[in-house]
Design a protein around this motif. Structure first.
Motif: not given
Lengths: 498, 354
Positions: B327, B330-331
């Motif tokens: 995550p 991805k951010q």
């Protein structure tokens, strides 16, 4: 807003030392927070000693969690953070100020793992560059990039600056020898970037983006490095010439012959004389000296050495010496690596540059430096990584003479502008820091600088990571643009020189 | 003569921004099979934008427009006994330089000569307003500003159309030779890694069907010496073999089975995926090509635990790069995407990081 993402302008609210000291004490041991003037003194500058400022607090975290907590605290209170390695940089990249907290990573000094079969090392950022090759040596491996400060500089600093060294012609820069890092971003999150123990990671090459980002995008807390086999044999040939042009031509001819030397270095007369009087290395009197190191297996070296020697003869080298053993090779290199202290012994104040140009432009740029040197009345010594087209002109001045330093800076700026105009860069391996920030305005257009600011603004929303370094605010470039039009007279002298 | 259509490309980007119509940026389409569909309303074809604009053999650099065919670059360099500094996979004769950089996959020389990104010295890129930005340059060392030119490797056109790329090139070695050794998979993985830790002129190692193939490149004498150390069987048609791997024309790659690309630490022992039919190991163990009808959650988890990842390559539903990231990663990608393309103008279907 304290930070304008479009222009890079910032204005932080300031903080109360006692309050912050007390707050940090909640999660950092007292002994790891420095706040007395005597404790802060060593952190007032890096290797660029002409630029000094005192910080109010230096924190020495020992764990990743502590780093995260510091970042979260600073983010919450809009306190700028300057991550610092060994402090051997020479562009003021970690120059503090009284608004920032310095986060020193020297306690992150462990080599966590060496995997000889996979040929990688996992290290903390405060580990010294040379210590890695020393630890890998028993396995017949080494870490290739070797900045001249390798005995002291930290690997975290190497990544932040994307450091080079004498062997990067063949083995690449730091960015080519690191496979992954862990960073703490401005929100205090721990993020893995790059493949780590794998050779690829999905998506953009964020690992490349982090290299040379000078502490503006995150704090590096772990690094995975590529190790390569130590070559079984290494030999250096030293050649001297009556002209720099002949030396320069030899460099091009060696590369054209299909040989990629491990190192290809040149020095001019001023430097040769300085080195000789400094350490009596046995360098012959000459106008140019070339060192060419070949490594690999014995058979290849022998064949390549014959070709190199022929090229040197064809280019009028009048004395060619080949190292017969490791001691002799070390001596040739020690003398080269002593160039800066040697020059300092004749003139204690010098201003070191780091321009790069395409190899073919070397002779012309050297001529231009000679002309400018006369014009300014300041002596310039030239030492350079000739194979990479990376010049390190050393401008000598006397700080005691009024205006001499300013003259040296102006001469340096003209030399670097010339490098840029030849398709080169004003910095090949030292970085921008606080010192060379004005040259960014020459090398990049407002459009490109704006793009840099947008990257920074996305990854560091509040702009607290090493503000004022590496990428100039657009306003500053606009002012400097005016300066160049007006023949070097500096308007707006009140503008902060970061 | 180079056919520089930069102005036309910038114009098209400007119009796309004004009309808020996203663009599909394409090269030769040679990698379409591995990409999720991205047929936006407008196509921006980079193929026409082609030609070598500067080649300096003594500088070891070449600068070409992004639509230049890899084949043309190779042929031009070969006249000066040079070549790109690492293996560029090319699945068709039309494969372009811009495409290779945008995909960012490197061929078999990866562990020995580095990735494509390692040899990018500079690039120019169009921003969402249709303006040209230049990053890096033509010199070997340049640390001014963020390294945007290398960042572009693997971006699949999502940060903007790349107009021009400067690459480092290298001399073509005097000789090439291939050695074969009959081994089982785990022994081969160990031997390729052991050999990579020695100073030998190895430039590729591949294991397939109980045979380890080792490519040597260097001087005649250097290769002879290495042959004695390695003690394998010389292969007569080595050049053809390596071409068949780079171009994926080898029998292994032409099978109708879905093909998966697995990235793992190089020393990871042989993988056995649940539905695995066959596999080929490249990159000294770091890249495993696997044929399997499908991949199970357990397979994905198992590979992730080893520190790697698995992506569909051919013959099954293409995956998003974002699906392979944590995550936070991805951010971070989403942030970089916003920094370059806040309006989601460039290949938005390939960059759903949010």
């Amino acid at each position: 807003m304290s930070f304008d993402p479009e222009t890079g302008e910032f204005d932080f609210p300031g903080w109360d030392t006692d309050q912050v000291l007390q707050d940090l004490g909640e999660f950092i041991p007292e002994k790891n927070i420095l706040h007395l003037p005597s404790q802060l003194k060593p952190y007032e500058c890096d290797g660029l000693t002409t630029h000094r400022k005192m910080s109010r607090l230096v924190v020495l975290p020992e764990t990743i969690r502590q780093c995260q907590e510091i970042m979260r605290y600073c983010r919450q209170h809009e306190i700028p953070v300057i991550a610092r390695g060994a402090g051997t940089g020479i562009t003021g990249g970690v120059l503090p100020d009284d608004l920032s907290i310095v986060v020193s990573l020297t306690k992150f000094n462990r080599i966590e793992k060496i995997d000889p079969l996979q040929r990688i090392a996992v290290v903390q950022p405060g580990v010294r560059n040379l210590a890695i090759s020393e630890a890998a040596k028993p396995f017949g491996l080494q870490y290739a990039p070797d900045p001249s400060s390798q005995i002291a500089c930290s690997i975290g600093g190497n990544v932040a600056e994307n450091s080079g060294g004498v062997h990067c012609l063949k083995y690449g820069l730091t960015v080519n020898n690191v496979t992954g890092i862990k960073i703490i971003d401005s929100e205090g999150e721990l993020i893995e970037i790059g493949g780590g123990n794998c050779m690829e990671s999905p998506g953009f090459d964020l690992l490349a983006l982090m290299h040379g980002s000078e502490g503006l995008l995150g704090i590096i807390v772990e690094i995975t490095l590529k190790l390569i086999p130590v070559p079984p044999a290494t030999q250096v040939v030293l050649a001297v010439f009556h002209s720099m042009v002949d030396g320069g031509k030899s460099v091009s001819d060696i590369i054209s012959s299909g040989i990629i030397p491990a190192g290809l270095e040149m020095m001019d007369k001023v430097t040769i004389d300085a080195v000789e009087s400094y350490m009596q290395a046995g360098y012959p009197k000459a106008d140019a000296l070339l060192l060419c190191e070949l490594d690999g297996n014995q058979v290849d070296i022998r064949l390549q050495m014959e070709i190199v020697q022929q090229i040197l003869k064809d280019n009028n080298a009048f004395d060619i010496r080949t190292s017969q053993n490791d001691e002799e090779r070390e001596l040739y290199w020690t003398a080269r690596k002593s160039a800066f202290p040697a020059v300092a012994s004749i003139q204690p104040d010098f201003y070191l540059l780091d321009g790069t140009v395409p190899r073919k432009a070397l002779p012309e740029v050297l001529k231009k430096i000679a002309v400018l040197s006369k014009q300014y009345g300041l002596q310039v010594a030239n030492v350079f990584h000739a194979g990479d087209g990376n010049l390190h002109p050393i401008i000598m001045y006397n700080i005691e003479i009024d205006g001499d330093y300013e003259k040296a800076v102006q001469l340096g700026s003209e030399i670097l502008q010339h490098c840029i105009s030849k398709g080169g860069s004003f910095t090949g391996e030292h970085g921008v820091g606080a010192e060379k920030i004005d040259q960014m305005c020459i090398q990049f257009s407002a459009l490109e600088l704006l793009q840099f600011h947008r990257i920074k603004a996305q990854l560091d929303v509040s702009g607290i990571l090493n503000p004022g370094k590496a990428v100039p605010v657009l306003h500053r470039c606009a002012e400097l643009g005016a300066m160049h039009v007006h023949n070097g007279e500096m308007p707006h002298a009140d503008l902060p020189r970061f | 003569m180079p056919n520089d259509i930069s102005e036309q490309i910038c114009q098209q980007v400007k119009q796309a921004q004004q009309s808020a119509q996203p663009l599909s940026i394409h090269g030769s389409h040679s990698h379409d099979f591995m990409l999720p569909e991205f047929a936006e309303s407008q196509q921006l074809n980079m193929n026409e934008h082609q030609g070598i604009i500067d080649y300096q053999p003594t500088e070891l650099t070449v600068t070409a427009l992004s639509g230049t065919k890899l084949e043309e670059i190779q042929q031009t360099l070969a006249k000066e006994h040079q070549r790109p500094s690492t293996d560029f996979p090319a699945f068709s004769a039309d494969a372009t330089l811009g495409g290779a950089v945008s995909i960012g996959h490197t061929g078999s020389a990866r562990p020995y000569y580095g990735a494509i990104r390692d040899h990018i010295l500079g690039a120019s890129l169009v921003n969402t307003s249709g303006e040209i930005m230049h990053f890096g340059g033509q010199v070997m060392k340049n640390v001014a500003g963020y390294d945007v030119s290398r960042l572009l490797a693997g971006t699949r056109g999502t940060l903007g159309p790349i107009l021009e790329i400067t690459l480092k090139v290298q001399p073509i070695p005097e000789q090439q030779s291939t050695l074969c050794m009959d081994l089982d998979e785990n022994a081969a993985i160990e031997i390729m890694n052991r050999l990579a830790g020695q100073s030998l002129p190895i430039s590729a190692s591949v294991f397939f069907d109980n045979t380890l193939y080792i490519r040597l490149e260097g001087t005649e004498a250097g290769i002879q010496q290495a042959q004695k150390t390695i003690n394998g069987q010389p292969m007569a048609d080595g050049v053809d073999f390596w071409n068949s791997i780079q171009q994926q024309k080898h029998d292994f790659f032409t099978s109708s089975q879905p093909l998966w690309r697995v990235i793992v630490p190089a020393t990871t022992p042989g993988l056995k995926l649940e539905n695995q039919q066959s596999s080929l190991i490249d990159w000294c163990g770091g890249l495993r090509w696997v044929q399997a009808s499908e991949v199970s959650t357990a397979d994905i988890e198992n590979i992730r635990e080893k520190g790697g990842y698995i992506e569909s390559f051919r013959g099954s539903k293409p995956m998003q790069q974002a699906d392979l990231m944590s995550p936070l990663q991805k951010q971070m990608h989403a942030k970089i995407k916003s920094a370059f393309d806040p309006d989601q103008l460039f290949n938005p279907a390939l960059s759903n990081f949010a």
